[in-house]
Write an enzyme that holds these catalytic residues in place. Structure first.
Site, PDB file in Angstrom:
ATOM      1  N   GLU A   1      37.341  38.757  32.032  1.00 57.96           N
ATOM      2  CA  GLU A   1      38.298  39.237  32.972  1.00 57.96           C
ATOM      3  C   GLU A   1      37.812  40.545  33.498  1.00 57.96           C
ATOM      4  O   GLU A   1      38.016  40.699  34.910  1.00 57.96           O
ATOM      5  CB  GLU A   1      39.537  39.552  32.142  1.00 57.96           C
TER       6      GLU A   1
ATOM      7  N   GLU B   1      35.428  40.905  42.022  1.00 56.09           N
ATOM      8  CA  GLU B   1      36.270  40.756  43.159  1.00 56.09           C
ATOM      9  C   GLU B   1      36.274  41.910  44.240  1.00 56.09           C
ATOM     10  O   GLU B   1      36.464  41.613  45.210  1.00 56.09           O
ATOM     11  CB  GLU B   1      37.635  40.466  42.317  1.00 56.09           C
TER      12      GLU B   1
ATOM     13  N   ASN C   1      49.943  27.102  57.310  1.00 59.37           N
ATOM     14  CA  ASN C   1      49.495  27.511  56.101  1.00 59.37           C
ATOM     15  C   ASN C   1      49.241  26.319  55.379  1.00 59.37           C
ATOM     16  O   ASN C   1      50.084  25.453  55.089  1.00 59.37           O
ATOM     17  CB  ASN C   1      50.487  28.469  55.227  1.00 59.37           C
ATOM     18  N   GLY C   2      47.898  25.759  55.019  1.00 61.22           N
ATOM     19  CA  GLY C   2      47.511  24.717  54.370  1.00 61.22           C
ATOM     20  C   GLY C   2      46.415  24.006  54.918  1.00 61.22           C
ATOM     21  O   GLY C   2      45.693  24.530  56.145  1.00 61.22           O
TER      22      GLY C   2
ATOM     23  N   LYS D   1      45.367  36.554  47.884  1.00 65.86           N
ATOM     24  CA  LYS D   1      46.030  36.336  46.602  1.00 65.86           C
ATOM     25  C   LYS D   1      46.734  35.410  46.005  1.00 65.86           C
ATOM     26  O   LYS D   1      46.790  35.053  44.828  1.00 65.86           O
ATOM     27  CB  LYS D   1      47.346  37.336  46.875  1.00 65.86           C
TER      28      LYS D   1
ATOM     29  N   TRP E   1      44.166  33.250  56.418  1.00 67.39           N
ATOM     30  CA  TRP E   1      42.802  33.234  55.437  1.00 67.39           C
ATOM     31  C   TRP E   1      42.225  31.966  56.023  1.00 67.39           C
ATOM     32  O   TRP E   1      42.607  30.987  55.982  1.00 67.39           O
ATOM     33  CB  TRP E   1      43.464  33.224  53.945  1.00 67.39           C
TER      34      TRP E   1
ATOM     35  N   LYS F   1      37.082  41.225  37.212  1.00 64.51           N
ATOM     36  CA  LYS F   1      37.628  42.241  38.285  1.00 64.51           C
ATOM     37  C   LYS F   1      36.540  43.116  39.123  1.00 64.51           C
ATOM     38  O   LYS F   1      36.692  43.533  40.111  1.00 64.51           O
ATOM     39  CB  LYS F   1      38.401  43.400  37.279  1.00 64.51           C
TER      40      LYS F   1
ATOM     41  N   ARG G   1      48.309  37.897  51.422  1.00 65.07           N
ATOM     42  CA  ARG G   1      48.006  36.488  51.497  1.00 65.07           C
ATOM     43  C   ARG G   1      46.647  35.922  52.539  1.00 65.07           C
ATOM     44  O   ARG G   1      46.356  35.057  52.200  1.00 65.07           O
ATOM     45  CB  ARG G   1      49.266  35.825  52.127  1.00 65.07           C
TER      46      ARG G   1
ATOM     47  N   CYS H   1      47.280  32.566  53.932  1.00 66.58           N
ATOM     48  CA  CYS H   1      48.186  32.688  55.233  1.00 66.58           C
ATOM     49  C   CYS H   1      49.662  32.946  54.964  1.00 66.58           C
ATOM     50  O   CYS H   1      50.249  32.575  54.093  1.00 66.58           O
ATOM     51  CB  CYS H   1      48.110  31.193  55.712  1.00 66.58           C
TER      52      CYS H   1
ATOM     53  N   HIS I   1      21.332  33.575  23.888  1.00 62.02           N
ATOM     54  CA  HIS I   1      20.729  32.498  24.444  1.00 62.02           C
ATOM     55  C   HIS I   1      20.580  32.612  26.128  1.00 62.02           C
ATOM     56  O   HIS I   1      20.996  31.453  26.847  1.00 62.02           O
ATOM     57  CB  HIS I   1      21.882  31.498  24.097  1.00 62.02           C
TER      58      HIS I   1
HETATM   59  C1  G6P Z   1      43.540  33.883  43.205  1.00 61.37           C
HETATM   60  C2  G6P Z   1      43.918  35.355  43.059  1.00 61.37           C
HETATM   61  C3  G6P Z   1      43.491  35.760  41.603  1.00 61.37           C
HETATM   62  C4  G6P Z   1      44.235  34.756  40.661  1.00 61.37           C
HETATM   63  C5  G6P Z   1      43.972  33.420  41.113  1.00 61.37           C
HETATM   64  C6  G6P Z   1      45.359  32.293  40.347  1.00 61.37           C
HETATM   65  O1  G6P Z   1      42.051  33.714  43.091  1.00 61.37           O
HETATM   66  O2  G6P Z   1      42.612  36.123  43.863  1.00 61.37           O
HETATM   67  O3  G6P Z   1      43.779  37.021  41.284  1.00 61.37           O
HETATM   68  O4  G6P Z   1      44.127  35.287  39.575  1.00 61.37           O
HETATM   69  O5  G6P Z   1      44.266  33.220  42.543  1.00 61.37           O
HETATM   70  O6  G6P Z   1      46.454  32.928  41.032  1.00 61.37           O
HETATM   71  P1  G6P Z   1      47.764  32.738  40.289  1.00 61.37           P
HETATM   72  O7  G6P Z   1      48.818  33.069  41.433  1.00 61.37           O
HETATM   73  O8  G6P Z   1      47.908  30.889  40.068  1.00 61.37           O
HETATM   74  O9  G6P Z   1      47.835  33.134  39.030  1.00 61.37           O
END
Ligand code: G6P
Length: 608
Positions: free
Chosen positions: A481, A488, A100-101, A603, A74, A485, A27, A2, A504
């Protein structure tokens, strides 16, 4: 999560709100809305979907009010439709709120409000705030907000507009970030510096339990207990160009290609070549104690957690300090054992992730010294930790984190070096690592030149339904990672595994429809990884390998080989992750997906 923007000044508020919302769209982007005070009336316009949908709806209206609030959502409570979009208002249409929250006790508050005759229209937790403020309103908005917030449990960053007090916006914070942008004859409130940077660089930050009243000429900060708080005006540390696409088709691509610079920026001014040591001003006071720590907990979420895993390998190998890496959401609730001289290091790009912040607070409560590895300057985690290291990657807008990851790993390598030199590591090893670090930016540039090859691989594999990513040692977190990616942004199911663990379980999945991405660089486990590749091939699996330049053997085994330069094992993740970022990016683009704002994600996750 948000985005919040508010404006009080002499200019028409609407274009300022829309511009701010667009800058914060990363956001949250499932719906958006604005509320403006116009000729003594409150106008609220909302729309499901992205900001451009809201703009379309607004295009036929001429709104010239100079005071207003805007929100990009969001969804947590209630579907992301127009009704549930913010702002929400009270029964009389006098008070509008954006939030937001999460208001955790909203169900009981709602029942009480309904009993008192309020009629609520939405499924959101936020709407009760507007009605609660209405309930307490007796001609003083600030007091009504203060009283209302005393009833509330949960987290919030809110901005409130009241028709009867048209010269001001009230904002308050508990757990969700808010800043005040200080202009000349105008003031802003926002959840994000990016929303105001086009108008002012001067900001003040709200801490938890604080509120602010902004008018054209003033911003008065108080505690929720009504005590005035002096605030230091601080300067935003980035430029507007840094939050624009700069000719790239997506922020994510721009950020991937920024990495030669951001990796260099993460170490700039921090390497003492002669001594073979790294100097990190923000942790200087703790280095000695940290080098003798009984234990370090690294806590983080998402991509930052993957960086933490690499940190664990580095710190244990070189600095010989026991490290445990834990998801912040687990750490905060599981009663970890924290004895004397225990450190909690929180890694967070945004510095606002609520679970990571809560883990820091839990660590503090139990007596740990807390450090932050953050990107956003002045963010809550950066401010609440005892010390820390900024990674200096500049604003990261693409929801899928890229440049922050490589900068985090760089910062962790510097921290490792600083600690290892306090312990057993000699200056020659330190100098050796510094030389490798200094070569990284040009090596990253070289890896980026594989982009065309990766685009070809992406076209060939874009319709696959599953991917497996395998690596060992420092490359295991890289496999995690890479898989993250892909999930996501391309919505393809992908899993990362330590290569040897494949036997396994995951091996049961392997056939010609299961591409396997191996990170097979020439470290101590290279031969074992080669055997794993054979095992995949024997089951008709298709292998894409990330390998070191000069490795001709691997060509015989893998269908595609992406070559990256050699570096020290601890720094390899910085190079090895880049082809994986590009692979996910190209697959998502080929599938015509929204790379920068993937579905359901945000984000910065400021709710639990
Ligand atoms: C969200 C984002 C990710 C990020 C994670 C942690 O899930 O979509 O890209 O890695 O939060 O965020 P931070 O700001 O704490 O690194």
């Amino acid at each position: 999560m948000c985005g919040i923007i508010g404006y009080v000044g002499d200019r028409p508020a609407l274009p300022i709100l829309i511009e701010g919302l667009k800058r914060m769209e990363y956001r949250g982007y499932d719906s958006a809305g604005v509320a403006l005070l116009e000729d003594g009336r409150m106008k609220v316009v909302k729309r499901a979907g992205k900001i451009r949908e809201l703009e379309l709806k607004l295009s036929g209206m001429s709104l010239s009010g100079t005071v207003g609030i805007g929100h990009t959502r969001w969804a947590t409570h209630g579907e992301p439709n127009e009704t549930n979009a913010h702002p929400h208002w009270d029964c009389g249409g006098e008070i509008a709120v954006i939030h937001n929250g999460i208001i955790e006790n909203y169900v009981s508050l709602k029942e009480e409000l309904v009993k008192k005759g309020h009629s609520l229209r939405t499924e959101t937790d936020t709407e009760i705030l507007a009605h609660l403020i209405e309930e307490f309103y007796e001609g003083d908005l600030e007091q009504a907000v203060r009283y209302a917030l005393q009833e509330v449990e949960g987290t919030y960053g809110i901005a409130v507009l009241c028709r009867k007090e048209p010269d001001r916006i009230l904002a308050a914070r508990m757990g969700s970030p808010l800043i005040v942008g200080r202009g000349k004859g105008e003031n802003f409130v926002a959840s994000d510096a990016a929303a105001v940077i086009g108008h002012t660089r001067n900001v003040t930050y709200l801490d938890d339990g604080e509120m602010v009243t902004i008018t054209r000429g003033e911003a008065i900060h108080k505690t929720l207990a009504n005590e005035r708080i002096p605030k230091k005006v601080e300067e935003i540390g980035f430029d507007i160009e840094q939050i624009e696409k700069g000719g790239y088709s997506h922020f994510m691509l721009k950020e991937i290609f920024e990495q030669p610079r951001t990796v260099a920026d993460a170490m700039r001014g921090r390497l003492l070549e002669e001594e073979g040591i790294a100097r990190l001003g923000g942790v200087r006071d703790y280095i000695q104690r940290l080098s003798q720590a009984r234990k370090i907990f690294i806590t983080a979420c998402g991509t930052s957690w993957h960086a933490g895993l690499i940190g664990e390998y580095m710190l244990e190998e070189y600095a010989r300090i026991p490290v445990e890496v834990e998801y912040a959401s687990e750490f905060r609730y599981r009663n970890p054992v924290i004895r004397d001289n225990t450190f909690v290091i929180a890694i967070s790009q945004s510095g606002e992730t609520i679970d990571t912040l809560a883990a820091v607070r839990e660590g503090k409560r139990k007596g740990a010294t807390t450090l932050g590895i953050c990107n956003v300057v002045g963010s809550t985690i950066a401010r609440e930790t005892d010390g820390g290291v900024y990674i200096h990657a500049g604003p990261e807008i693409g929801v899928a984190s890229t440049k922050a990851f490589t900068a985090q790993v760089t910062a962790l390598a510097l921290l490792t070096m600083a600690l290892a030199r306090q312990a057993e590591m000699g200056s020659s090893t330190g100098r050796f690592i510094i030389n490798a670090l200094k070569s990284l930016p040009s090596q990253v540039e070289k890896v980026l030149r594989t982009d065309d090859q990766i685009l070809e691989i992406a076209s060939e594999f874009k319709d696959m339904k599953n991917f497996l990513y395998l690596g060992r040692g420092y490359n295991f977190p890289v496999a995690l990672e890479g898989a993250l990616k892909l999930k996501e942004i391309s919505y393809i199911h992908a899993e990362g595994y330590p290569a040897a663990e494949m036997k396994h379980g995951p091996i049961a999945l392997i056939d010609e429809n299961m591409p396997v991405v191996f990170i097979a660089t020439q470290d101590g486990t290279y031969d074992k990884v080669m055997s794993n590749i054979e095992e995949v091939r024997a089951r008709r699996g298709r292998v894409i390998a990330i390998a070191n330049e000069g490795d001709v053997e691997i060509r015989k085994k893998a269908e595609h080989v992406i070559y990256i330069p050699k570096t020290l094992n601890l720094l390899m993740p910085i190079l090895a992750v880049i082809p994986l970022q590009l692979l996910a990016y190209h697959i998502a683009v080929l599938k015509e997906l929204d790379v920068d704002q993937p579905r359901n994600l945000a984000k910065s996750v400021t709710v639990e």
